[in-house]
Design a protein around this motif. Structure first.
Motif, PDB file in Angstrom:
ATOM      1  N   PHE A  35       0.843  -1.204   0.000  1.00 16.16           N
ATOM      2  CA  PHE A  35       0.000   0.000   0.000  1.00 16.16           C
ATOM      3  C   PHE A  35       0.879   1.255   0.000  1.00 16.16           C
ATOM      4  O   PHE A  35       0.655   2.187  -0.774  1.00 16.16           O
ATOM      5  CB  PHE A  35      -0.921   0.055   1.225  1.00 16.16           C
ATOM      6  CG  PHE A  35      -2.024  -0.961   1.243  1.00 16.16           C
ATOM      7  CD1 PHE A  35      -2.690  -1.335   0.089  1.00 16.16           C
ATOM      8  CD2 PHE A  35      -2.418  -1.544   2.436  1.00 16.16           C
ATOM      9  CE1 PHE A  35      -3.732  -2.257   0.115  1.00 16.16           C
ATOM     10  CE2 PHE A  35      -3.454  -2.459   2.481  1.00 16.16           C
ATOM     11  CZ  PHE A  35      -4.101  -2.826   1.314  1.00 16.16           C
ATOM     12  N   ILE A  36       1.873   1.253   0.874  1.00 21.92           N
ATOM     13  CA  ILE A  36       2.749   2.421   1.005  1.00 21.92           C
ATOM     14  C   ILE A  36       3.567   2.630  -0.270  1.00 21.92           C
ATOM     15  O   ILE A  36       3.632   3.738  -0.803  1.00 21.92           O
ATOM     16  CB  ILE A  36       3.688   2.271   2.223  1.00 21.92           C
ATOM     17  CG1 ILE A  36       2.883   2.142   3.522  1.00 21.92           C
ATOM     18  CG2 ILE A  36       4.685   3.435   2.288  1.00 21.92           C
ATOM     19  CD1 ILE A  36       2.040   3.323   3.887  1.00 21.92           C
ATOM     20  N   SER A  37       4.193   1.572  -0.777  1.00 17.60           N
ATOM     21  CA  SER A  37       5.055   1.736  -1.952  1.00 17.60           C
ATOM     22  C   SER A  37       4.253   2.118  -3.194  1.00 17.60           C
ATOM     23  O   SER A  37       4.705   2.939  -3.998  1.00 17.60           O
ATOM     24  CB  SER A  37       5.898   0.486  -2.197  1.00 17.60           C
ATOM     25  OG  SER A  37       5.097  -0.609  -2.555  1.00 17.60           O
ATOM     26  N   ASP A  38       3.048   1.568  -3.358  1.00 14.62           N
ATOM     27  CA  ASP A  38       2.223   1.942  -4.508  1.00 14.62           C
ATOM     28  C   ASP A  38       1.755   3.392  -4.390  1.00 14.62           C
ATOM     29  O   ASP A  38       1.689   4.109  -5.389  1.00 14.62           O
ATOM     30  CB  ASP A  38       1.046   0.998  -4.668  1.00 14.62           C
ATOM     31  CG  ASP A  38       1.458  -0.361  -5.228  1.00 14.62           C
ATOM     32  OD1 ASP A  38       2.663  -0.596  -5.443  1.00 14.62           O
ATOM     33  OD2 ASP A  38       0.570  -1.194  -5.445  1.00 14.62           O
ATOM     34  N   ALA A  39       1.435   3.823  -3.188  1.00 13.07           N
ATOM     35  CA  ALA A  39       1.058   5.225  -2.981  1.00 13.07           C
ATOM     36  C   ALA A  39       2.252   6.135  -3.278  1.00 13.07           C
ATOM     37  O   ALA A  39       2.089   7.190  -3.911  1.00 13.07           O
ATOM     38  CB  ALA A  39       0.561   5.439  -1.554  1.00 13.07           C
ATOM     39  N   GLU A  40       3.440   5.743  -2.871  1.00 12.46           N
ATOM     40  CA  GLU A  40       4.635   6.535  -3.173  1.00 12.46           C
ATOM     41  C   GLU A  40       4.890   6.600  -4.679  1.00 12.46           C
ATOM     42  O   GLU A  40       5.355   7.614  -5.194  1.00 12.46           O
ATOM     43  CB  GLU A  40       5.850   5.968  -2.439  1.00 12.46           C
ATOM     44  CG  GLU A  40       5.793   6.221  -0.943  1.00 12.46           C
ATOM     45  CD  GLU A  40       6.885   5.525  -0.161  1.00 12.46           C
ATOM     46  OE1 GLU A  40       7.551   4.607  -0.708  1.00 12.46           O
ATOM     47  OE2 GLU A  40       7.070   5.893   1.014  1.00 12.46           O
ATOM     48  N   TYR A  41       4.575   5.527  -5.400  1.00 11.30           N
ATOM     49  CA  TYR A  41       4.703   5.509  -6.854  1.00 11.30           C
ATOM     50  C   TYR A  41       3.826   6.598  -7.478  1.00 11.30           C
ATOM     51  O   TYR A  41       4.198   7.231  -8.470  1.00 11.30           O
ATOM     52  CB  TYR A  41       4.318   4.123  -7.380  1.00 11.30           C
ATOM     53  CG  TYR A  41       4.475   3.944  -8.863  1.00 11.30           C
ATOM     54  CD1 TYR A  41       5.726   3.742  -9.427  1.00 11.30           C
ATOM     55  CD2 TYR A  41       3.365   3.974  -9.704  1.00 11.30           C
ATOM     56  CE1 TYR A  41       5.881   3.572 -10.795  1.00 11.30           C
ATOM     57  CE2 TYR A  41       3.505   3.802 -11.069  1.00 11.30           C
ATOM     58  CZ  TYR A  41       4.759   3.603 -11.609  1.00 11.30           C
ATOM     59  OH  TYR A  41       4.905   3.443 -12.960  1.00 11.30           O
ATOM     60  N   LEU A  42       2.665   6.824  -6.882  1.00  8.77           N
ATOM     61  CA  LEU A  42       1.753   7.848  -7.383  1.00  8.77           C
ATOM     62  C   LEU A  42       2.335   9.254  -7.288  1.00  8.77           C
ATOM     63  O   LEU A  42       1.912  10.151  -8.013  1.00  8.77           O
ATOM     64  CB  LEU A  42       0.420   7.794  -6.635  1.00  8.77           C
ATOM     65  CG  LEU A  42      -0.432   6.555  -6.872  1.00  8.77           C
ATOM     66  CD1 LEU A  42      -1.621   6.536  -5.928  1.00  8.77           C
ATOM     67  CD2 LEU A  42      -0.878   6.469  -8.327  1.00  8.77           C
ATOM     68  N   GLN A  43       3.300   9.447  -6.413  1.00  7.59           N
ATOM     69  CA  GLN A  43       3.944  10.754  -6.321  1.00  7.59           C
ATOM     70  C   GLN A  43       4.617  11.120  -7.645  1.00  7.59           C
ATOM     71  O   GLN A  43       4.644  12.283  -8.022  1.00  7.59           O
ATOM     72  CB  GLN A  43       4.981  10.772  -5.202  1.00  7.59           C
ATOM     73  CG  GLN A  43       4.368  10.754  -3.821  1.00  7.59           C
ATOM     74  CD  GLN A  43       5.424  10.774  -2.752  1.00  7.59           C
ATOM     75  OE1 GLN A  43       6.027   9.754  -2.452  1.00  7.59           O
ATOM     76  NE2 GLN A  43       5.652  11.946  -2.199  1.00  7.59           N
ATOM     77  N   ASN A  44       5.172  10.138  -8.324  1.00  8.35           N
ATOM     78  CA  ASN A  44       5.855  10.384  -9.590  1.00  8.35           C
ATOM     79  C   ASN A  44       4.919  10.284 -10.788  1.00  8.35           C
ATOM     80  O   ASN A  44       5.156  10.917 -11.823  1.00  8.35           O
ATOM     81  CB  ASN A  44       7.012   9.399  -9.765  1.00  8.35           C
ATOM     82  CG  ASN A  44       8.085   9.610  -8.739  1.00  8.35           C
ATOM     83  OD1 ASN A  44       8.450  10.727  -8.426  1.00  8.35           O
ATOM     84  ND2 ASN A  44       8.592   8.525  -8.183  1.00  8.35           N
ATOM     85  N   PHE A  45       3.892   9.470 -10.672  1.00  8.51           N
ATOM     86  CA  PHE A  45       2.959   9.234 -11.774  1.00  8.51           C
ATOM     87  C   PHE A  45       1.520   9.335 -11.257  1.00  8.51           C
ATOM     88  O   PHE A  45       0.795   8.340 -11.215  1.00  8.51           O
ATOM     89  CB  PHE A  45       3.211   7.861 -12.405  1.00  8.51           C
ATOM     90  CG  PHE A  45       4.619   7.676 -12.875  1.00  8.51           C
ATOM     91  CD1 PHE A  45       5.036   8.233 -14.074  1.00  8.51           C
ATOM     92  CD2 PHE A  45       5.533   6.962 -12.114  1.00  8.51           C
ATOM     93  CE1 PHE A  45       6.346   8.067 -14.516  1.00  8.51           C
ATOM     94  CE2 PHE A  45       6.844   6.799 -12.545  1.00  8.51           C
ATOM     95  CZ  PHE A  45       7.248   7.355 -13.751  1.00  8.51           C
TER      96      PHE A  45
END
Length: 102
Positions: A35-45
């Motif tokens: 959940f955390i890593s996918d949410a962090e991915y959204l920061q870039n995309f």
């Protein structure tokens, strides 16, 4: 881009973690971290996920990113911030996605 989790989204993640931790703590931790890593991915995309059709009546443009086969990170982008508002379990009635607090 900043990332902000609404208190309700954090509570959703905690509840999901607690549920799975009773059965398999390793899986619970992996899912929580996903959940955390996918949410962090959204920061870039931030616009990579599809628009959430069931939330089109709201003024915000809600999007949802599927995580771990069964969950959606529901979020919207405002200015330079990705706002995660809910972690929705897709195995329930789809209409329930509207029940998060705005």
């Amino acid at each position: 881009m900043k990332l902000l989790f609404a208190p309700e989204a954090l509570e959703d993640m905690e509840n999901i973690y607690r549920y799975y931790a009773k059965r398999n703590e390793r899986y619970a931790a992996e899912l929580y971290n996903q959940f955390i890593s996918d949410a962090e991915y959204l920061q870039n995309f931030p616009f990579i996920a599809q628009k959430e059709q069931l939330l089109e009546e709201y003024p915000e443009e809600y999007r949802s990113l599927v995580v771990g086969h069964y969950y959606k990170l529901v979020y919207f982008v405002e200015n330079d911030t990705v706002n995660v508002v809910s972690v929705f379990d897709c195995r329930q009635n789809p209409e329930n996605i509207r029940k998060f607090k705005r």
